[in-house]
Design a protein around this motif. Structure first.
Motif, PDB file in Angstrom:
ATOM      1  N   VAL A   1      -0.663  33.030 -25.982  1.00  0.00           N
ATOM      2  CA  VAL A   1      -1.608  32.805 -24.897  1.00  0.00           C
ATOM      3  C   VAL A   1      -3.002  32.635 -25.507  1.00  0.00           C
TER       4      VAL A   1
ATOM      5  N   PHE B   1      -8.210  29.087 -24.018  1.00  0.00           N
ATOM      6  CA  PHE B   1      -8.339  27.704 -23.561  1.00  0.00           C
ATOM      7  C   PHE B   1      -7.533  26.807 -24.497  1.00  0.00           C
TER       8      PHE B   1
ATOM      9  N   THR C   1      -1.562  27.336 -17.016  1.00  0.00           N
ATOM     10  CA  THR C   1      -2.630  28.302 -16.764  1.00  0.00           C
ATOM     11  C   THR C   1      -1.982  29.536 -16.155  1.00  0.00           C
TER      12      THR C   1
ATOM     13  N   ASN D   1      -4.094  30.247 -21.227  1.00  0.00           N
ATOM     14  CA  ASN D   1      -3.204  29.080 -21.256  1.00  0.00           C
ATOM     15  C   ASN D   1      -2.074  29.319 -22.245  1.00  0.00           C
TER      16      ASN D   1
END
Lengths: 698, 425
Positions: free
Chosen positions: B363, B366, B330, B344
């Motif tokens: 990235v 989620f 994260t 994430n």
């Protein structure tokens, strides 16, 4: 069920009130009891847009708010968290509740801090009528109304002196009392005070959170679902020179309610509380012929103060499931001006301007360091519209353009990766053109249509987060909507004297709405964040409305809505492209039949809601099945000079509390499981409920 | 197994200190306990008890469509063939929208965090007729238990469930699969951390080894929305023979805070890596990272790599070998007035050197999981939501060679909804 003591108390109190009223009549001399006048001719007939007008002046113990009056109307879907006084949102023609703008006498109730107006917090005691604009709303009600608008119109004083009072009670501890007074003349007054409350402890089917295992299913009683609310509404009006008029209004509201939670075994609360207070002060000055004989001016001003306190000291399973104590306040002030100028006998120009500033202050009393900073939003609008009558007034055209601008500010600065790194200001401007047309083809046929391009600004929470589970997203773009509808209205009124007051009205509308930059709360690994969905969300539908009135003894209505929603061109969540929106039924039909003879009447109502998907992927078998709720009622009164009316009604007549929920998936083909009758977020709804209301009205 | 009486007494005293802030002798430190030695013999020949797990041939993936706009969420159960990557979608679409999946003993176990249930599926029976069991009893309701992980106790009908929402006395539940209607048949209390004001230890993942169930305990402060760690994380050992916390050095105090998952560091089960997420609403400050723990010695072997060096909080760790592991991070950046959530990202690390080898994914908003397959050949990455600016990576399950360098491909497997959790059977 209805408490017998409550019934006796209700009847006793009403009789006492009626006796007192009779004495007052004697003392004052002869006072004629008149039937409540019909709602003034609203915009329903003449407006180019599709609009429904509802009379809000029928007191009932089962009607604590606007939510309880509009559920059967075409194009309207209300969803509640269960029972009288519970949170209720409204969707119009499939819109998200955040996209429906709500106004009280022109004052916007949808503020920067809250995305959804809770209809259960809009009492009806001080209202005369409710106008539901299903398509493109009027120029002055357009702000934020991409999913339609609801305009609540307050009662106004009227000639004579009129007292009204009602008291009622019903199942699950429902109780209500209201009193009002209206008078007219040079100074007109309407004042009302209303109380509503309920224990809300209805019995429901608790499946204990286990869909497959039925051994633990059991009936349960809703806890911490009580509410008490009071509303005070006063409007004063006075005539000015040269047909001018000034009026002021004050609308206070206070509600304290339990927050019950989902209600499955162990997922309820005992102490969580929500308290809501609101005060609206508004005033207006109207002056015809101010700059010339054909130019009218109207200026409105308003001040709104709202406060919400939420307490969950023990961290019960509601909200975030964590201990919480929050206190948020919103204050808003606005000014609106409208200039109307008649050009000749067949054209009316309207120039409208408004400005409003809102300040939202959240306060986390348990964790002050986590508070988001206060937010401020300034909005301004300038609009110009024309109403041209052609072909001997048979054709009306209403082109208009509205410009909206908004500046939202959060201090100190806030930045989010890659998006508006420099600070937390968010500014936007938007031009909103629209066109309406109405053509009276014959005395019985009217064709009308409207189209418009509207926008909704993100709320403060959508932009800046709540400091907890909603992440900031200051770069969020406004939602925009292209809406249009086309409809026809047929009205037959036989001229035979034997069929006086007989009327048949049929109305059909095709409608479409396409929303871009649809704002939805979507998850990240951390929390939720508001996000503009890629592509578009489209709505296409049909409304069919039928009204029948035969003399004084029969009235009937039927409202049907077909709605096809579609997520198109984007796939933010997996496999949602081309799918229907969850929670929005394709078919919805509401009907009512009322028979009357002398002072007696009875009615039957039904509301059928079609299947609704439970997920955006429209997975096979994953839907809430269609259901039909029935209601039956009877009324007696008024009786000659005794202006009392007793109304008794039963809601959810069949006591539907359990539905057969399909168990979706390859391993469950054809299987269903007993599931409670549920609504918003699967909160349970009550079964059969009885309400009685005794009303005095002259 | 043998027991050292001295150690037992010392550890009991330490537990007493933790639980009641009082003890007749000074508290022992973790270092002291390490000197004393292990409570039980965890030699390799005594490890991996129970029947050997057959070679996995499938992945089972749970999916989620979160509830919003007045609608409840939903979840699906889907399988993916490990060799042919054949996806069988929507086997069951009635599972909870906040779920977790494990596969043990030939069974697929699905937890519903929201309602507090465990569903047991038998893949050999085509997943039909699952058994549903509440993770609560008459007094401690399942609905607020928030079950986080489940493990079948070998050679028995018992299952342990960690209950994130419960207080210390009910932090772990014992379920007897033979009596599903009973729900939890025994509660296993975990020692409460002194500084944790909410009374909940936040028991999270379970790792079975040598007759013990090792449970990560996060000790977060749930009285505020930041879920702040109240101290270093812990691993607590439950003696499966007694269904109780091991009274002999039962608590391992970690160096990092907020431990999530385990992964074996090597072939044995006694040396593990934990993903310590630290204070995950703030930019990484060294309070978390990837940590190596010796379950035999019952002590931390130190940080492999800190979250500040990873530039992200590890949500999970999955090792292929002693020199290659994958962490799902994260990413939080320093900001004012609050730090900024970025997303994430999956990275590869070398646990033997503590080096960051490189990024494996873009990235995403989620990324639900990044797990190496049981045969160590493939990496499964579940992307629930892409980055909302780049719209990458795409939603679905990516399967790439677990070689430490191969990045996610162009197109993931479509599994119906956004993936949420994965297990292999």
């Amino acid at each position: 069920m209805l408490d017998r003591r409550t019934i006796l108390l209700t009847i006793g109190a009403l009789l006492a009130l009626a006796t007192a009223r009779a004495r007052a009549q004697i003392k004052l001399g002869t006072v004629e009891v008149e039937a409540e006048r019909e709602v003034e001719e609203g915009p329903e007939v003449d407006a180019p847009a599709a609009v429904t007008v509802i009379d809000a002046r029928r007191p009932s113990a089962r009607v604590s708010s606007v939510a309880d009056l509009i559920e059967r109307e075409a194009g309207v879907q209300v969803r509640s968290t269960g029972g009288l006084g519970a949170f209720t949102s409204v969707s119009i023609r499939g819109s998200d509740p955040t996209q429906v703008a709500v106004f009280l006498d022109g004052v916007p109730l949808q503020h920067a801090a809250s995305a959804v107006v809770d209809l259960s917090q809009l009492p009806v005691g001080g209202l005369e009528r409710i106008e539901i604009y299903r398509g493109v709303p009027p120029l002055e009600l357009s702000s934020q109304a991409i999913g339609g608008a609801i305009h609540l119109v307050s009662r106004r004083g009227r000639p004579g002196a009129h007292l009204r009072a009602a008291i009622g009670g019903g199942s699950f501890g429902a109780r209500s009392a209201s009193v009002g007074y209206a008078s007219g003349g040079r100074l007109s007054v309407d004042a009302s005070a209303a109380y509503h409350g309920a224990r809300g402890d209805f019995t429901y089917y608790d499946y204990s959170g286990t869909l497959i295992d039925h051994t633990d299913d059991h009936p349960a009683s809703r806890r911490n679902n009580a509410f008490d609310q009071v509303a005070l509404d006063v409007t004063l009006g006075s005539a000015l020179a040269r047909r001018g008029r000034v009026s002021i209004g004050s609308h206070g509201f206070l509600k304290i309610q339990g927050v019950p939670g989902r209600g499955t075994d162990g997922a309820g609360s005992r102490d969580a509380r929500l308290s809501t207070g609101r005060l609206i002060l508004d005033g207006s000055v109207e002056q015809p012929g101010i700059l010339g004989p054909a130019i009218d001016l109207r200026i409105d001003a308003h001040l709104v103060y709202g406060r919400t306190l939420f307490s969950n000291a023990r961290g019960e399973p509601v909200g975030s499931y964590l201990p919480a104590s929050t206190d948020s306040a919103t204050i808003a002030a606005g000014l609106r001006g409208r200039l109307q100028a008649a050009v000749g006998a067949h054209e009316l120009w309207t120039l409208f301007a408004s400005a409003e500033v809102e300040h939202f202050r959240p306060d986390d009393l348990l964790y002050p360091r986590g508070n988001p900073a206060p937010s401020t939003r300034v909005r301004a609008a300038l609009a110009v519209g024309d109403d041209v009558r052609l072909l001997h007034d048979r054709l009306a055209l209403t082109p208009a353009l509205r410009l909206d601008a908004a500046l939202s500010h959060l201090s100190p600065g806030l930045d989010v990766r890659g998006q508006q790194e420099s600070g937390a200001n968010s500014a936007s401007a938007f031009a909103s053109p629209r066109l309406g047309a109405r053509y009276r083809a014959t005395s019985w046929l009217t064709v009308r249509g409207s189209a418009g391009y509207l926008q909704r600004l993100p709320t403060a929470i959508e932009l800046f987060g709540d400091g907890a589970f909603i992440l900031p997203r200051p770069s969020l773009r406004p939602e925009t909507a292209l809406s249009g509808d086309l409809g026809a209205r047929l009205e037959f009124a036989p001229r035979s004297p034997t069929l006086s007051a007989t009327r048949v009205t049929l109305e059909g509308n095709l409608f479409s709405r396409q929303i871009s930059d649809y704002i939805a709360l979507v998850p990240s690994s951390h929390a939720l964040a508001a996000q503009n969905l890629p592509g578009e969300v489209r709505f296409l539908g049909v409304e069919a409305i039928a009204r029948l009135r035969v003399a004084t003894w029969l009235t009937a209505s039927l409202d049907y809505t077909f709605l096809h929603t579609l997520a198109a061109g984007g796939d933010l969540a997996a496999n949602t492209d081309g799918k229907e929106l969850p929670g929005v039924p394709r078919h919805r039909v509401g009907g009512r039949v009322q028979l009357a003879g002398g002072p007696f009447s009875c009615f039957y109502e039904a509301l059928r809601t079609g299947d609704v998907w439970r997920d955006p992927q429209n997975s096979d078998g994953n839907f809430i099945p269609a259901r039909t709720l029935h209601a039956l009622g009877a009324a007696a009164g008024p009786f000659g000079r005794l202006p009392l009316t007793l109304t008794v009604e039963v809601r959810n007549l069949a006591d539907l509390r359990v539905v057969d929920l399909p168990l979706g998936g390859l391993i469950h083909v054809g299987e269903t499981t007993p599931y409670p009758l549920v609504d918003r977020y699967d909160y349970p709804l009550p079964g059969r409920a009885l309400y009685a209301t005794l009303a005095l009205q002259n | 197994m043998t027991r050292n009486t001295t150690t037992t007494l010392a550890a009991t005293c330490t537990f007493a200190l933790l639980a009641a802030s009082g003890c007749g002798t000074p508290a022992m430190t973790a270092a002291d306990m390490a000197k004393i030695g292990p409570a039980v013999d965890l030699a390799p020949e005594n490890l991996d008890i129970g029947t050997p797990v057959p070679v996995a041939t499938n992945a089972v993936v749970t999916t989620v469509a979160f509830g919003s706009m007045g609608n409840p969420g939903s979840g699906h159960l889907t399988t993916v063939g490990l060799t042919d990557q054949k996806v069988t979608k929507a086997i069951d679409t009635s599972i909870g929208s906040d779920n977790f999946v494990r596969a043990e003993g030939g069974k697929v176990l699905v937890l519903d965090h929201t309602n507090g249930t465990l569903r047991v599926y038998d893949p050999k029976a085509g997943f039909k007729a699952p058994v549903e069991i509440k993770t609560g009893d008459m007094t401690q309701k399942a609905a607020t238990s928030n079950p986080h992980d489940v493990a079948l106790v070998p050679a028995s009908s018992k299952a342990l469930v960690t209950l994130y929402g419960n207080d210390a006395a009910h932090a772990v539940g014992l379920i007897d699969l033979a009596t599903p209607a009973m729900g939890v048949v025994k509660w296993i209390a975990l020692p409460q951390a002194m500084k944790d004001p909410d009374g909940k230890p936040e028991a999270s993942e379970i790792h079975l080894c040598g007759g013990f169930a090792f449970v990560t305990v996060q000790d977060l402060d749930e009285t505020n929305f930041a879920f702040t760690p109240t101290g270093p994380g812990r691993i607590i050992a439950i003696d499966l023979a007694k269904d109780a916390v091991d009274t002999t050095m039962g608590v391992i105090t970690l160096m990092g805070a907020n431990p999530n998952g385990f992964s074996r560091d090597g072939t044995g089960c006694d040396i593990v890596l934990t993903a310590d997420a630290g204070s995950q609403f703030k930019a990484p400050d060294g309070g978390g990272g990837i940590e190596r723990v010796d379950l035999t010695l019952r002590k931390s072997l130190g940080m492999v790599i800190k979250d500040s060096d990873l530039k992200g909080h590890p949500r999970e760790i999955s090792a292929k070998s002693k020199t290659l592991a994958y962490a799902n991070l994260t990413l939080i950046e320093k900001g004012a007035p609050m730090d900024k959530f970025i997303g994430n990202q999956v990275v590869a690390i070398d646990p033997s050197t503590g080096k960051l080898l490189g990024t494996i994914s873009q990235v995403g908003s989620f990324i639900a999981f990044a797990q190496v397959s049981p045969d160590k050949s493939q990496l499964f990455v579940g992307v629930h939501d892409p980055d909302f600016v780049t719209m990458m990576p795409k939603i679905g399950v990516y399967v790439v060679p677990a070689d430490g360098t191969t990045k996610l491909g162009a197109t993931p497997l479509d599994i119906g909804q956004g993936p949420y959790a994965i297990a292999f059977y």
